[in-house]
Design an enzyme around this catalytic site. Structure first.
Site, PDB file in Angstrom:
ATOM      1  N   HIS A  74      73.142   7.859  23.210  1.00  0.00           N
ATOM      2  CA  HIS A  74      74.476   8.380  22.876  1.00  0.00           C
ATOM      3  C   HIS A  74      74.491   9.905  22.951  1.00  0.00           C
ATOM      4  O   HIS A  74      73.500  10.576  22.645  1.00  0.00           O
ATOM      5  CB  HIS A  74      74.950   7.879  21.513  1.00  0.00           C
ATOM      6  CG  HIS A  74      74.120   8.274  20.338  1.00  0.00           C
ATOM      7  ND1 HIS A  74      74.215   9.513  19.739  1.00  0.00           N
ATOM      8  CD2 HIS A  74      73.180   7.599  19.631  1.00  0.00           C
ATOM      9  CE1 HIS A  74      73.382   9.573  18.709  1.00  0.00           C
ATOM     10  NE2 HIS A  74      72.729   8.430  18.632  1.00  0.00           N
ATOM     11  N   ASP A  76      76.721  11.925  21.334  1.00  0.00           N
ATOM     12  CA  ASP A  76      77.308  12.616  20.185  1.00  0.00           C
ATOM     13  C   ASP A  76      76.276  12.918  19.102  1.00  0.00           C
ATOM     14  O   ASP A  76      75.184  12.344  19.074  1.00  0.00           O
ATOM     15  CB  ASP A  76      78.467  11.820  19.598  1.00  0.00           C
ATOM     16  CG  ASP A  76      78.057  10.444  19.082  1.00  0.00           C
ATOM     17  OD1 ASP A  76      77.228   9.792  19.745  1.00  0.00           O
ATOM     18  OD2 ASP A  76      78.569  10.032  18.025  1.00  0.00           O
ATOM     19  N   ASP A 100      68.069  12.964  16.885  1.00  0.00           N
ATOM     20  CA  ASP A 100      69.055  11.886  17.025  1.00  0.00           C
ATOM     21  C   ASP A 100      70.253  12.359  17.818  1.00  0.00           C
ATOM     22  O   ASP A 100      71.241  12.807  17.250  1.00  0.00           O
ATOM     23  CB  ASP A 100      69.479  11.422  15.631  1.00  0.00           C
ATOM     24  CG  ASP A 100      70.363  10.201  15.651  1.00  0.00           C
ATOM     25  OD1 ASP A 100      70.434   9.527  16.697  1.00  0.00           O
ATOM     26  OD2 ASP A 100      70.994   9.916  14.630  1.00  0.00           O
ATOM     27  N   GLU A 130      78.832   7.222  18.727  1.00  0.00           N
ATOM     28  CA  GLU A 130      77.904   6.314  18.053  1.00  0.00           C
ATOM     29  C   GLU A 130      77.807   6.603  16.565  1.00  0.00           C
ATOM     30  O   GLU A 130      77.535   5.700  15.767  1.00  0.00           O
ATOM     31  CB  GLU A 130      76.514   6.420  18.693  1.00  0.00           C
ATOM     32  CG  GLU A 130      75.509   5.366  18.237  1.00  0.00           C
ATOM     33  CD  GLU A 130      74.708   5.774  17.003  1.00  0.00           C
ATOM     34  OE1 GLU A 130      74.022   4.903  16.442  1.00  0.00           O
ATOM     35  OE2 GLU A 130      74.762   6.962  16.607  1.00  0.00           O
ATOM     36  N   GLU A 131      78.028   7.864  16.189  1.00  0.00           N
ATOM     37  CA  GLU A 131      77.782   8.277  14.814  1.00  0.00           C
ATOM     38  C   GLU A 131      78.971   8.030  13.872  1.00  0.00           C
ATOM     39  O   GLU A 131      78.893   8.376  12.696  1.00  0.00           O
ATOM     40  CB  GLU A 131      77.425   9.778  14.775  1.00  0.00           C
ATOM     41  CG  GLU A 131      76.169  10.150  15.540  1.00  0.00           C
ATOM     42  CD  GLU A 131      74.888   9.697  14.859  1.00  0.00           C
ATOM     43  OE1 GLU A 131      74.976   9.017  13.828  1.00  0.00           O
ATOM     44  OE2 GLU A 131      73.806  10.024  15.367  1.00  0.00           O
ATOM     45  N   GLU A 159      66.952   5.539  20.799  1.00  0.00           N
ATOM     46  CA  GLU A 159      67.091   5.933  19.399  1.00  0.00           C
ATOM     47  C   GLU A 159      65.772   6.515  18.898  1.00  0.00           C
ATOM     48  O   GLU A 159      64.695   6.096  19.328  1.00  0.00           O
ATOM     49  CB  GLU A 159      67.458   4.719  18.537  1.00  0.00           C
ATOM     50  CG  GLU A 159      68.928   4.352  18.553  1.00  0.00           C
ATOM     51  CD  GLU A 159      69.783   5.310  17.730  1.00  0.00           C
ATOM     52  OE1 GLU A 159      69.227   6.091  16.931  1.00  0.00           O
ATOM     53  OE2 GLU A 159      71.007   5.271  17.894  1.00  0.00           O
ATOM     54  N   HIS A 333      70.006  13.689  11.201  1.00  0.00           N
ATOM     55  CA  HIS A 333      71.139  14.173  10.401  1.00  0.00           C
ATOM     56  C   HIS A 333      70.751  15.245   9.383  1.00  0.00           C
ATOM     57  O   HIS A 333      71.601  15.699   8.624  1.00  0.00           O
ATOM     58  CB  HIS A 333      71.853  13.020   9.676  1.00  0.00           C
ATOM     59  CG  HIS A 333      72.299  11.917  10.570  1.00  0.00           C
ATOM     60  ND1 HIS A 333      72.928  10.787  10.101  1.00  0.00           N
ATOM     61  CD2 HIS A 333      72.229  11.754  11.914  1.00  0.00           C
ATOM     62  CE1 HIS A 333      73.216   9.969  11.092  1.00  0.00           C
ATOM     63  NE2 HIS A 333      72.790  10.545  12.221  1.00  0.00           N
TER      64      HIS A 333
END
Length: 356
Positions: A74, A76, A100, A130-131, A159, A333
């Site tokens: 992903h 984003d 990530d 995705e987030e 991932e 994150h």
């Protein structure tokens, strides 16, 4: 910090490309500039057929190989937390999205650009959103609109997994256990029936709950059923007539969503249980020939994926999938998110050896 308007060069080394992607902000919902740059960079390589759907970019080889492998990531990130631009300290690259999962995206882009004749046909998928909420997930929208673009014998989702194969993923279910009573003035509490007090029995069942462990394809999945929030109360002088205990059930992928819901209702028999959200898990599929070849090529001891990832979407399409990326999932994150440059290089080298 590179200008976001500068074209992407997919031939620079993986660490440098990761830094370039990290310095290209792409918080969920604002991926279009990066998707545009990814599309343009991939179209520069004539061995790839490139398609676009929204801010999702799909690139494929069409060599007539006996097997097709899909590699996805992903574009984003979560909101930026004063952690741009990227910077390097020793072997570590810091910045929003390093772990990530822009390091994984960089590896996939490098493979797409520099493997013109792989030993398997390849599909590369770079998707948005995705987030955030599942309804906006780009891979989910691709699966609904163009499932043929995602057809494959095996899939690798980049991932963050610490460069270790993580098979399948847990399913997740959220439910509200609703408790009711009778409202009254707290000075005359005997005229009421306190709904919050009834949560004691719900919490007792949760505290005594024995989560299941199950082995699938040699991987041990652990389940968990937990209260995540309690809502109740009207005012400081009112006996409450409503209380809700919010619970989250993380279940092994051998259960269906329906079976998971039945289990939660069984645990809370006698109470009003409302399932509010659910997503099926994904079986690891490590017994599949393509998965066995992949494991043999990349090495290491595989482990179960704790958490839900988009491998579940591939599983729903009948495509066995694993999580395998250079990032550390424990750093995702975080304000000090970072990724090892060595892990990026080693992940690419293992995949290149498998595919080349």
């Amino acid at each position: 910090m590179s200008s976001p308007n500068a074209p992407l060069d997919l031939t620079i080394d993986g660490g440098a490309l990761t830094a370039r992607l990290v310095d290209f902000p792409s918080v969920s919902g604002d991926e279009q500039p990066l998707a545009d740059a990814v599309e343009a960079a991939l179209r520069a390589h004539p061995h790839l057929t490139v398609d676009r759907f929204g801010n999702n970019v799909v690139a494929r080889t069409t060599l007539g190989r006996a097997e097709r492998v899909l590699i996805a990531g992903h574009l984003d990130t979560v909101p930026i937390a004063d952690n741009l631009p990227s910077y390097v300290e020793g072997d570590l690259l810091y910045g929003c999205g390093t772990s990530d999962m822009k390091s994984g995206v960089a590896v996939a882009l490098r493979l797409a650009a520099t493997l013109p004749e792989p030993n398997r046909d390849l599909t590369f998928v770079f998707y948005d959103c995705e987030e955030i909420e599942a309804s906006r997930n780009g891979l989910g929208r691709l699966a609904a609109a163009h499932p043929e673009w995602l057809a494959a014998d095996f899939a690798v989702l980049m991932e963050p997994s610490g460069a270790t194969v993580e098979g399948g993923c847990q399913g997740t279910l959220r439910a509200d256990v609703k408790l009711t009573g009778t409202r009254a003035h707290s000075a005359r509490s005997w005229l009421g029936d306190n709904a919050i007090h009834k949560a004691v029995e719900v919490l007792r069942r949760l505290s005594e709950y024995q989560p299941r462990r199950v082995e699938i394809d040699g991987l041990e999945y652990r389940e968990g059923l937990n209260a995540t929030r309690i809502d109740g109360g009207v005012a400081g002088n009112v006996i409450p007539d409503e209380c809700v205990v919010h619970v989250n059930f993380r279940f092994a992928p051998d259960r269906t969503v329906e079976e998971a819901a039945d289990h939660v209702r069984e645990v809370f028999a006698g109470f009003d249980v409302d399932v509010t959200d659910s997503a099926a898990g994904a079986l690891p599929g490590l017994a599949q020939p393509a998965a066995r070849d992949f494991l043999a090529a990349v090495g290491g001891k595989p482990r179960a994926k704790f958490g839900w990832t988009d491998v579940a979407r591939f599983s729903a399409l009948g495509v066995p999938a694993v999580n395998y990326g250079p990032g550390d999932p424990n750093l995702a994150h975080k304000r000090d998110e970072h990724c090892s440059l060595t892990a990026i290089a080693e992940t690419e080298a293992r995949l290149r050896a498998w595919l080349g």
